[in-house]
Design a protein around this motif. Structure first.
Motif, PDB file in Angstrom:
ATOM      1  N   PRO A  17       0.815  -1.232   0.000  1.00 16.63           N
ATOM      2  CA  PRO A  17       0.000   0.000   0.000  1.00 16.63           C
ATOM      3  C   PRO A  17       0.840   1.270   0.000  1.00 16.63           C
ATOM      4  O   PRO A  17       0.366   2.331  -0.408  1.00 16.63           O
ATOM      5  CB  PRO A  17      -0.787  -0.090   1.311  1.00 16.63           C
ATOM      6  CG  PRO A  17      -0.650  -1.474   1.798  1.00 16.63           C
ATOM      7  CD  PRO A  17       0.584  -2.044   1.200  1.00 16.63           C
ATOM      8  N   ILE A  18       2.094   1.161   0.449  1.00 16.27           N
ATOM      9  CA  ILE A  18       2.942   2.351   0.537  1.00 16.27           C
ATOM     10  C   ILE A  18       3.532   2.697  -0.831  1.00 16.27           C
ATOM     11  O   ILE A  18       3.562   3.861  -1.226  1.00 16.27           O
ATOM     12  CB  ILE A  18       4.064   2.121   1.581  1.00 16.27           C
ATOM     13  CG1 ILE A  18       3.427   1.877   2.947  1.00 16.27           C
ATOM     14  CG2 ILE A  18       5.036   3.288   1.637  1.00 16.27           C
ATOM     15  CD1 ILE A  18       4.317   1.198   3.943  1.00 16.27           C
ATOM     16  N   PHE A  19       3.961   1.683  -1.537  1.00 15.19           N
ATOM     17  CA  PHE A  19       4.668   1.942  -2.789  1.00 15.19           C
ATOM     18  C   PHE A  19       3.789   1.830  -4.036  1.00 15.19           C
ATOM     19  O   PHE A  19       4.196   2.229  -5.118  1.00 15.19           O
ATOM     20  CB  PHE A  19       5.879   1.016  -2.907  1.00 15.19           C
ATOM     21  CG  PHE A  19       6.935   1.313  -1.856  1.00 15.19           C
ATOM     22  CD1 PHE A  19       7.496   2.575  -1.768  1.00 15.19           C
ATOM     23  CD2 PHE A  19       7.341   0.338  -0.959  1.00 15.19           C
ATOM     24  CE1 PHE A  19       8.450   2.864  -0.814  1.00 15.19           C
ATOM     25  CE2 PHE A  19       8.303   0.618   0.004  1.00 15.19           C
ATOM     26  CZ  PHE A  19       8.860   1.885   0.075  1.00 15.19           C
ATOM     27  N   LYS A  20       2.607   1.206  -3.876  1.00 11.82           N
ATOM     28  CA  LYS A  20       1.703   1.109  -5.039  1.00 11.82           C
ATOM     29  C   LYS A  20       0.459   1.938  -4.765  1.00 11.82           C
ATOM     30  O   LYS A  20      -0.165   1.778  -3.716  1.00 11.82           O
ATOM     31  CB  LYS A  20       1.312  -0.350  -5.283  1.00 11.82           C
ATOM     32  CG  LYS A  20       2.335  -1.136  -6.072  1.00 11.82           C
ATOM     33  CD  LYS A  20       1.804  -2.496  -6.409  1.00 11.82           C
ATOM     34  CE  LYS A  20       2.894  -3.344  -7.055  1.00 11.82           C
ATOM     35  NZ  LYS A  20       2.516  -4.751  -7.104  1.00 11.82           N
ATOM     36  N   THR A  21       0.126   2.786  -5.705  1.00 11.13           N
ATOM     37  CA  THR A  21      -1.069   3.625  -5.520  1.00 11.13           C
ATOM     38  C   THR A  21      -2.114   3.225  -6.547  1.00 11.13           C
ATOM     39  O   THR A  21      -1.899   3.380  -7.746  1.00 11.13           O
ATOM     40  CB  THR A  21      -0.709   5.110  -5.683  1.00 11.13           C
ATOM     41  OG1 THR A  21       0.413   5.389  -4.850  1.00 11.13           O
ATOM     42  CG2 THR A  21      -1.858   6.006  -5.287  1.00 11.13           C
ATOM     43  N   SER A  22      -3.216   2.679  -6.061  1.00  9.95           N
ATOM     44  CA  SER A  22      -4.264   2.245  -6.978  1.00  9.95           C
ATOM     45  C   SER A  22      -5.295   3.363  -7.156  1.00  9.95           C
ATOM     46  O   SER A  22      -5.270   4.376  -6.470  1.00  9.95           O
ATOM     47  CB  SER A  22      -4.950   1.000  -6.425  1.00  9.95           C
ATOM     48  OG  SER A  22      -5.621   1.342  -5.243  1.00  9.95           O
ATOM     49  N   ARG A  23      -6.208   3.126  -8.099  1.00 11.22           N
ATOM     50  CA  ARG A  23      -7.269   4.104  -8.333  1.00 11.22           C
ATOM     51  C   ARG A  23      -8.171   4.214  -7.104  1.00 11.22           C
ATOM     52  O   ARG A  23      -8.700   5.281  -6.795  1.00 11.22           O
ATOM     53  CB  ARG A  23      -8.080   3.660  -9.555  1.00 11.22           C
ATOM     54  CG  ARG A  23      -9.087   4.730  -9.984  1.00 11.22           C
ATOM     55  CD  ARG A  23      -9.952   4.261 -11.093  1.00 11.22           C
ATOM     56  NE  ARG A  23      -9.276   4.282 -12.369  1.00 11.22           N
ATOM     57  CZ  ARG A  23      -9.865   3.948 -13.518  1.00 11.22           C
ATOM     58  NH1 ARG A  23     -11.114   3.545 -13.518  1.00 11.22           N
ATOM     59  NH2 ARG A  23      -9.204   3.991 -14.654  1.00 11.22           N
ATOM     60  N   LYS A  24      -8.314   3.078  -6.395  1.00  8.81           N
ATOM     61  CA  LYS A  24      -9.162   3.064  -5.188  1.00  8.81           C
ATOM     62  C   LYS A  24      -8.696   4.111  -4.170  1.00  8.81           C
ATOM     63  O   LYS A  24      -9.500   4.730  -3.486  1.00  8.81           O
ATOM     64  CB  LYS A  24      -9.101   1.677  -4.524  1.00  8.81           C
ATOM     65  CG  LYS A  24     -10.023   0.658  -5.129  1.00  8.81           C
ATOM     66  CD  LYS A  24      -9.884  -0.635  -4.338  1.00  8.81           C
ATOM     67  CE  LYS A  24     -10.388  -1.810  -5.136  1.00  8.81           C
ATOM     68  NZ  LYS A  24      -9.962  -3.091  -4.569  1.00  8.81           N
ATOM     69  N   PHE A  25      -7.372   4.277  -4.102  1.00  7.91           N
ATOM     70  CA  PHE A  25      -6.820   5.248  -3.145  1.00  7.91           C
ATOM     71  C   PHE A  25      -7.314   6.664  -3.469  1.00  7.91           C
ATOM     72  O   PHE A  25      -7.771   7.398  -2.592  1.00  7.91           O
ATOM     73  CB  PHE A  25      -5.287   5.185  -3.172  1.00  7.91           C
ATOM     74  CG  PHE A  25      -4.622   6.300  -2.399  1.00  7.91           C
ATOM     75  CD1 PHE A  25      -4.534   6.254  -1.015  1.00  7.91           C
ATOM     76  CD2 PHE A  25      -4.103   7.408  -3.065  1.00  7.91           C
ATOM     77  CE1 PHE A  25      -3.935   7.286  -0.308  1.00  7.91           C
ATOM     78  CE2 PHE A  25      -3.497   8.444  -2.362  1.00  7.91           C
ATOM     79  CZ  PHE A  25      -3.421   8.378  -0.976  1.00  7.91           C
ATOM     80  N   TYR A  26      -7.232   7.009  -4.776  1.00  7.57           N
ATOM     81  CA  TYR A  26      -7.648   8.358  -5.172  1.00  7.57           C
ATOM     82  C   TYR A  26      -9.149   8.555  -4.965  1.00  7.57           C
ATOM     83  O   TYR A  26      -9.596   9.615  -4.530  1.00  7.57           O
ATOM     84  CB  TYR A  26      -7.267   8.619  -6.635  1.00  7.57           C
ATOM     85  CG  TYR A  26      -5.773   8.686  -6.832  1.00  7.57           C
ATOM     86  CD1 TYR A  26      -5.030   9.728  -6.275  1.00  7.57           C
ATOM     87  CD2 TYR A  26      -5.096   7.711  -7.557  1.00  7.57           C
ATOM     88  CE1 TYR A  26      -3.651   9.793  -6.435  1.00  7.57           C
ATOM     89  CE2 TYR A  26      -3.725   7.769  -7.730  1.00  7.57           C
ATOM     90  CZ  TYR A  26      -3.006   8.799  -7.166  1.00  7.57           C
ATOM     91  OH  TYR A  26      -1.649   8.857  -7.322  1.00  7.57           O
TER      92      TYR A  26
END
Lengths: 452, 91
Positions: A17-26
């Motif tokens: 979760p720290i190094f990969k940013t998914s669309r869900k995060f945004y």
């Protein structure tokens, strides 16, 4: 690429979760930000127009904001207190859940305190609290104890994060690398550093338990030090502490389930964690019911007219619907779910926890509003209260802000302690075996014989 | 495999900016704790000046002030302990 490859290391899933940013995060941060901005807008309206835009009136001058304040401060007991108790008792199953819990404390304490500022109305007079505050007032005890708890909790959250931050430093690049370099404070994992870290964690665990207990006791003093009907009670301190741990554990279970699902932490947060915490919640449910029963029975038996006005308004009057809803959400629903082993699953504990969180918010509401509406001063007429969109907006904003803080934390730091999980994996069996040998009669002696 | 594995190797080339930022955090936290303690002292003075439950204020302030001093000491013990250990290893 903004990081080095970490996929081949143990517990890589915790760093994802720290190094990969998914669309869900945004999407999540976007939605939460909208609610937070709506809360900011509501506050700006209140700032401009004054507290007249809220549902507060005479005599109901404490309402939603104070309810939220007590609720959020209560939730804060989920983290540091539970984590410290589990650490002190050397509960080995604590390892994946301590940080999940500690973050809750730091986030909600700030939000709880913020509700008091919102409630102040004339925020421009805040400096008077610093300049001319009186330690005669429990409100100032509150300010002091919450500041102490927030400071201690932040330090208690940060200290066990240091080894994990040092791990992240190895894989991050750019500004993140700088941030982790700074926050790791030169951690290299030497034996001496481990010794310092464990010593400090131990001291902090001892220190935060009395601070945490004092915080909600002092919150209860805000009510019980007055002579208002159904507030002036000697058991309010422990009653509030029990309620706080109760709601805090429920909040922890909900967040654990969310974190488990979103970050795919099924290997770390297992059904047994939910079951154990579910049993703790069950014990707290019974304890909460006992205190509620004692509180209401004592008031009823005293039959003091002013107290009885408030009492009946809760049992069968204007606030009966909230009172009985509280009993159903806090007791009737959770008891069967948590007591029956087959129902004490992840889904079961989460349903019970949702129910408890609603019930405990209603409990705070039911403590504050009926007493304010039926004051002891007979010159004042009995009041009523209904919140306006400003109060609802600010309440939603507070919950969204909590979510946003939590999401941002997960984006920067591992939500499960990597080094503690590794330590547990390597050393738990040995530690537990040694402990069992120490207290089981005969087993220790047998070993001595074997050794000799 | 030991749980210490995968832990960071010693970096000799961490910039001076890192230490400066660390120093800023330490100073910032110290100032915060000192400000709270000063605030508590100020409240004691106000209670003495106004003859407003001075003894009660003193007892609350002693507890609160001590807590902040302990937290501050723990923080300093930790960060300086870690930094000193790293420096001694580099030396």
């Amino acid at each position: 690429m903004t990081h080095k490859d970490y996929s081949n290391i143990d517990d890589a899933v915790l760093m994802e979760p720290i190094f990969k940013t998914s669309r869900k995060f945004y999407v999540t941060t976007g939605i939460l930000s909208v609610f937070v901005l709506w809360g900011v807008y509501c506050f700006s309206v209140q700032w401009r127009e004054g507290l007249g835009v809220t549902g507060m009136n005479l005599p109901v001058s404490w309402s939603f904001y104070v309810t939220n304040f007590v609720f959020f401060i209560g939730i804060s007991h989920a983290g540091t207190l539970i984590s410290a108790i589990l650490r002190m008792t050397q509960a080995e199953w604590r390892r994946p859940i301590t940080r999940v819990a500690e973050v809750i404390t730091v986030a909600v304490l700030g939000i709880g305190g913020m509700n008091i500022l919102i409630d102040m109305g004339r925020l421009d007079r805040i400096t008077n609290v610093f300049m001319y505050g009186r330690y005669q007032s429990p409100l100032l005890w509150d300010a002091t104890s919450i500041t102490a708890y927030l400071t201690a909790s932040s330090i208690y959250l940060f200290i066990p994060m240091i080894p994990d931050i040092a791990i992240l430093k190895e894989y991050a690049t750019g500004w993140r690398k700088f941030l982790y370099q700074v926050l790791s404070f030169g951690w290299t994992g030497t034996e001496r550093q481990h010794k310092i870290l464990n010593r400090v964690i131990g001291i902090m665990a001892i220190l935060v338990i009395p601070i945490a207990v004092s915080v909600h006791t002092v919150v209860s003093f805000v009510f019980s030090m007055t002579v208002q009907p159904m507030w002036h009670s000697t058991i309010f301190g422990p009653y509030f502490v029990v309620g706080a741990i109760f709601s805090g554990l429920a909040a922890l279970l909900i967040i654990m389930a969310v974190v488990r699902k979103v970050f795919h932490l099924e290997d770390y947060l297992q059904p047994i964690h939910f079951s154990y915490l579910g049993l703790l919640v069950l014990a707290m449910t019974l304890l909460w019911f006992y205190f509620t029963f004692a509180e209401y029975l004592t008031a009823y038996f005293g039959n003091e007219p002013d107290e009885m006005r408030v009492w009946w308004s809760k049992i069968s009057g204007d606030y009966a619907i909230y009172f009985w809803a509280m009993v159903i959400f806090n007791f009737v629903i959770p008891i069967p779910i948590l007591a029956i082993r087959k129902l004490r699953t992840i889904s079961g504990t989460v349903i019970a926890s949702f129910s408890i969180c609603i019930g405990m918010w209603l409990e705070r509401f039911i403590i504050i509003i009926p007493t304010m509406a039926n004051p002891r001063l007979h010159q004042l007429p009995a009041g009523s209260y209904s919140p306006t969109y400003i109060e609802w907006g600010l309440m939603m904003g507070c919950f969204a802000l909590f979510g946003l803080i939590y999401v941002m934390f997960c984006k920067l730091f591992p939500i499960v302690s990597i080094w503690e999980v590794r330590e547990g994996r390597e050393e738990t069996m040995k530690i537990v075996q040694e402990r069992v040998e120490r207290y089981t009669p005969g087993l220790g002696r047998l070993n001595d014989k074997e050794l000799s | 495999m030991n749980f210490m594995e995968n832990e960071p190797v010693l970096e000799e080339t961490e910039s001076h900016w890192v230490f400066k930022a660390q120093l800023l955090i330490i100073i910032g936290f110290t100032c915060f704790a000192a400000a709270v303690i000063l605030w508590i002292c100020r409240l004691i003075y106000v209670s003495w000046d106004l003859k407003d439950t001075f003894s009660g204020s003193i007892s609350i302030a002693i507890v609160a002030g001590t807590i902040f001093l302990v937290i501050l000491s723990i923080f300093h013990y930790l960060v300086w302990g870690l930094i000193r250990e790293k420096k001694s290893k580099l030396d």
